[in-house]
Write an enzyme that holds these catalytic residues in place. Structure first.
Site, PDB file in Angstrom:
ATOM      1  N   ASP A  97       0.797  -1.226   0.000  1.00  0.00           N
ATOM      2  CA  ASP A  97       0.000   0.000   0.000  1.00  0.00           C
ATOM      3  C   ASP A  97       0.831   1.278   0.000  1.00  0.00           C
ATOM      4  OD1 ASP A  97       1.152  -0.022   2.475  1.00  0.00           O
ATOM      5  OD2 ASP A  97      -0.624  -0.727   3.501  1.00  0.00           O
ATOM      6  N   GLU A 119       0.119  -9.029  -0.985  1.00  0.00           N
ATOM      7  CA  GLU A 119      -0.573  -8.453   0.185  1.00  0.00           C
ATOM      8  C   GLU A 119      -1.722  -7.555  -0.279  1.00  0.00           C
ATOM      9  OE1 GLU A 119       0.631  -5.432   3.360  1.00  0.00           O
ATOM     10  OE2 GLU A 119       1.345  -7.264   4.303  1.00  0.00           O
ATOM     11  N   GLU A 133      -2.179   5.086   2.853  1.00  0.00           N
ATOM     12  CA  GLU A 133      -2.106   3.667   2.466  1.00  0.00           C
ATOM     13  C   GLU A 133      -3.430   3.082   1.990  1.00  0.00           C
ATOM     14  OE1 GLU A 133      -0.606   4.897   5.187  1.00  0.00           O
ATOM     15  OE2 GLU A 133       1.343   3.929   5.512  1.00  0.00           O
ATOM     16  N   HIS A 214       5.622   4.584  14.721  1.00  0.00           N
ATOM     17  CA  HIS A 214       5.966   5.658  13.783  1.00  0.00           C
ATOM     18  C   HIS A 214       4.804   6.079  12.890  1.00  0.00           C
ATOM     19  CE1 HIS A 214       6.509   1.975  11.400  1.00  0.00           C
ATOM     20  NE2 HIS A 214       6.151   2.728  10.373  1.00  0.00           N
ATOM     21  N   ARG A 216       1.952   7.806  10.894  1.00  0.00           N
ATOM     22  CA  ARG A 216       1.673   9.228  10.662  1.00  0.00           C
ATOM     23  C   ARG A 216       0.540   9.753  11.525  1.00  0.00           C
ATOM     24  NH1 ARG A 216       2.331   8.144   5.356  1.00  0.00           N
ATOM     25  NH2 ARG A 216       4.054   9.219   4.342  1.00  0.00           N
ATOM     26  N   HIS A 247      12.276   4.986  15.120  1.00  0.00           N
ATOM     27  CA  HIS A 247      12.215   5.299  13.685  1.00  0.00           C
ATOM     28  C   HIS A 247      12.978   6.593  13.402  1.00  0.00           C
ATOM     29  CE1 HIS A 247      10.145   5.826   9.758  1.00  0.00           C
ATOM     30  NE2 HIS A 247      10.010   4.512   9.840  1.00  0.00           N
TER      31      HIS A 247
HETATM   32  C1  UD9 Z   1      -0.932   1.128   7.463  1.00  0.00           C
HETATM   33  C2  UD9 Z   1       0.086   0.084   7.630  1.00  0.00           C
HETATM   34  O1  UD9 Z   1      -0.012  -0.759   8.477  1.00  0.00           O
HETATM   35  N1  UD9 Z   1       1.112   0.181   6.810  1.00  0.00           N
HETATM   36  C3  UD9 Z   1       2.180  -0.767   6.853  1.00  0.00           C
HETATM   37  C4  UD9 Z   1       3.431  -0.087   7.247  1.00  0.00           C
HETATM   38  O2  UD9 Z   1       4.342  -1.077   7.445  1.00  0.00           O
HETATM   39  P1  UD9 Z   1       4.780  -1.484   8.891  1.00  0.00           P
HETATM   40  O3  UD9 Z   1       3.915  -0.763   9.859  1.00  0.00           O
HETATM   41  O4  UD9 Z   1       4.773  -2.955   8.964  1.00  0.00           O
HETATM   42  O5  UD9 Z   1       6.256  -0.889   8.886  1.00  0.00           O
HETATM   43  P2  UD9 Z   1       7.435  -1.039   9.856  1.00  0.00           P
HETATM   44  O6  UD9 Z   1       6.979  -1.131  11.261  1.00  0.00           O
HETATM   45  O7  UD9 Z   1       8.404   0.020   9.480  1.00  0.00           O
HETATM   46  O8  UD9 Z   1       8.121  -2.392   9.425  1.00  0.00           O
HETATM   47  C5  UD9 Z   1       7.770  -3.601   9.968  1.00  0.00           C
HETATM   48  C6  UD9 Z   1       8.799  -4.618   9.572  1.00  0.00           C
HETATM   49  O9  UD9 Z   1      10.091  -4.126   9.900  1.00  0.00           O
HETATM   50  C7  UD9 Z   1      10.722  -4.987  10.849  1.00  0.00           C
HETATM   51  N2  UD9 Z   1      11.502  -4.093  11.723  1.00  0.00           N
HETATM   52  C8  UD9 Z   1      10.895  -3.201  12.569  1.00  0.00           C
HETATM   53  C9  UD9 Z   1      11.655  -2.349  13.373  1.00  0.00           C
HETATM   54  C10 UD9 Z   1      13.062  -2.414  13.302  1.00  0.00           C
HETATM   55  O10 UD9 Z   1      13.801  -1.681  13.985  1.00  0.00           O
HETATM   56  N3  UD9 Z   1      13.627  -3.310  12.434  1.00  0.00           N
HETATM   57  C11 UD9 Z   1      12.887  -4.144  11.637  1.00  0.00           C
HETATM   58  O11 UD9 Z   1      13.456  -4.948  10.881  1.00  0.00           O
HETATM   59  C12 UD9 Z   1       9.594  -5.737  11.525  1.00  0.00           C
HETATM   60  O12 UD9 Z   1       9.982  -7.000  11.961  1.00  0.00           O
HETATM   61  C13 UD9 Z   1       8.553  -5.862  10.384  1.00  0.00           C
HETATM   62  O13 UD9 Z   1       8.815  -6.953   9.539  1.00  0.00           O
HETATM   63  O14 UD9 Z   1       3.903   0.804   6.286  1.00  0.00           O
HETATM   64  C14 UD9 Z   1       4.150   0.212   5.052  1.00  0.00           C
HETATM   65  C15 UD9 Z   1       4.601   1.300   4.116  1.00  0.00           C
HETATM   66  O15 UD9 Z   1       5.739   1.915   4.546  1.00  0.00           O
HETATM   67  C16 UD9 Z   1       2.916  -0.472   4.536  1.00  0.00           C
HETATM   68  O16 UD9 Z   1       3.230  -1.187   3.362  1.00  0.00           O
HETATM   69  C17 UD9 Z   1       2.368  -1.444   5.557  1.00  0.00           C
HETATM   70  O17 UD9 Z   1       1.110  -1.947   5.140  1.00  0.00           O
END
Ligand code: UD9
Length: 383
Positions: A97, A119, A133, A214, A216, A247
């Protein structure tokens, strides 16, 4: 003739979720894979590529300082158009997304190149939340030819929007493939953080709570509330270690360091690469997060996850998980965390390993469907 696949991603979560598929496709002699990074999250993406031992074929390097979403979209559209023209892929794979997913799909559509969406079908039903998103994933669904939703619920969302059944395959979420792959590597080598890592100071004899945040929609007041709750909890439970990889967004980073930087039992670190982060999840007593991916990963490791959001597009299907959707309200965060720390029977309700979001074989299913698609070339009926 080999199937020419172009995979496009730009953010850390997309890269993690595409990585196991890239590894699978790369090993096929009947597939030519071209990996294109848009560079939406430059540094965090590089660490994922390294953790999964992948190589990027093309980096569009589109990010500039203080870029607006329109500025980013404009840059992406031009560069992707050029890349599609040069590479002439048979199909483009996008994920989830992001602005990258939507614009990569639009640019492919303009060039009559089919798109497969991984996804697919996650919805909150509210175009403003998560923003942007929810719009990106809906718009991508309109343009995609093949849809790979992670769950039956996500498939129903697509059917309700008029996507034809024949073009949908429920695969499970590829993040579980990524998680199991990394988890196995950690177990095989009994991996531990290096002595110079900030994670080396974590005492395994004490409980550890892992935090990420993190989104928004929580920037500003929401983050202050989360930090306020964490500060109260850290004072109430001095023996518990709170580990927060923060973040890089300055609007998150500055608030968190200002409000929590002084507390002895709160360890603030830079974002961790995937290997370190999976290690942290495995060793956590409880995870607090507003992340989408972590909500999916935690149950597969049998870890309770407190969701710092008001709505989720990733319902687990378990009734008791509703109590874990606490938003940014400090009272709710404190009350639910306190109960999970003090009520052992209640805590145990959340620690059964279950995997509502995938079984670790999503990538195999996607590969099979792509090969079948190539053979039949029956996309016209779905386009
Ligand atoms: C609205 C919503 O839900 N949107 C989602 C959001 O994605 P998210 O919320 O899952 O993003 P994060 O939390 O950044 O990543 C998570 C991944 O990162 C790994 N991780 C985490 C911290 C770290 O220090 N080291 C790491 O390795 C962790 O295990 C996991 O696998 O935004 C994306 C677009 O940016 C979207 O596509 C996605 O739908």
């Amino acid at each position: 003739m080999n199937l020419k696949i172009m995979m496009v991603f730009g953010t850390r979560p997309e890269a993690i979720k595409m990585a196991p598929l890239a590894r699978l496709l790369q090993n096929r002699s009947d597939i030519d894979l071209h990996i294109c990074s848009t560079g939406q999250h430059r540094e965090m993406l590089a660490s994922v590529i390294k953790a999964f031992d992948l190589q990027i074929d093309e980096d569009l390097d589109v990010m500039t300082r203080d870029q607006t979403l329109n500025g980013l979209s404009q840059a992406l559209l031009g560069k992707l158009d050029h890349s599609y023209h040069q590479n002439q892929p048979d199909i483009v794979l996008v994920h989830g997304d992001t602005t990258t997913s939507f614009i990569a799909s639009l640019a492919a559509f303009h060039r009559h190149i089919p798109v497969a969406h991984i996804e697919a079908g996650l919805r909150t039903g509210d175009l403003q939340s998560p923003w942007p998103e929810e719009a990106n994933r809906r718009l991508t669904a309109v343009l995609a030819n093949l849809h790979f939703p992670p769950t039956e619920k996500a498939k129903l969302n697509l059917l309700a929007e008029g996507v034809c059944d024949h073009c949908i395959l429920v695969t499970g979420n590829t993040v579980i493939d990524a998680l199991l792959w990394m988890n196995e590597r950690l177990d095989q080598t009994n991996w531990q953080p290096a002595p110079q890592s900030p994670l080396a100071s974590i005492d395994p004899a004490r409980k550890m709570i892992l935090i990420t945040g993190h989104r928004r929609e929580s920037l500003g007041h929401g983050f202050e509330e989360i930090c306020h709750a964490l500060d109260t909890l850290a004072q109430r439970y001095p023996d518990i270690q709170f580990v927060y990889p923060v973040h890089m967004n300055p609007r998150v980073h500055d608030v968190v360091y200002r409000m929590l930087g002084h507390r002895e039992n709160i360890i603030l670190t830079a974002p961790q690469d995937y290997r370190h982060f999976v290690w942290l999840m495995k060793n956590a007593y409880l995870i607090m997060t507003d992340s989408g991916g972590i909500q999916e990963e935690a149950p597969a490791l049998g870890k309770p996850v407190l969701v710092l959001r008001n709505v989720t597009e990733r319902p687990s299907g378990r009734l008791q998980d509703r109590a874990m959707l606490v938003g940014t309200n400090p009272d709710k965060i404190i009350a639910q965390t306190t109960r999970l720390i003090e009520d052992a029977a209640y805590y145990r309700e959340f620690t059964t390993r279950h995997s509502p979001f995938g079984d670790g074989r999503a990538c195999e299913r996607i590969l099979e469907r792509l090969l079948a698609w190539k053979q039949s070339q029956s996309l016209d009926e779905c386009a």
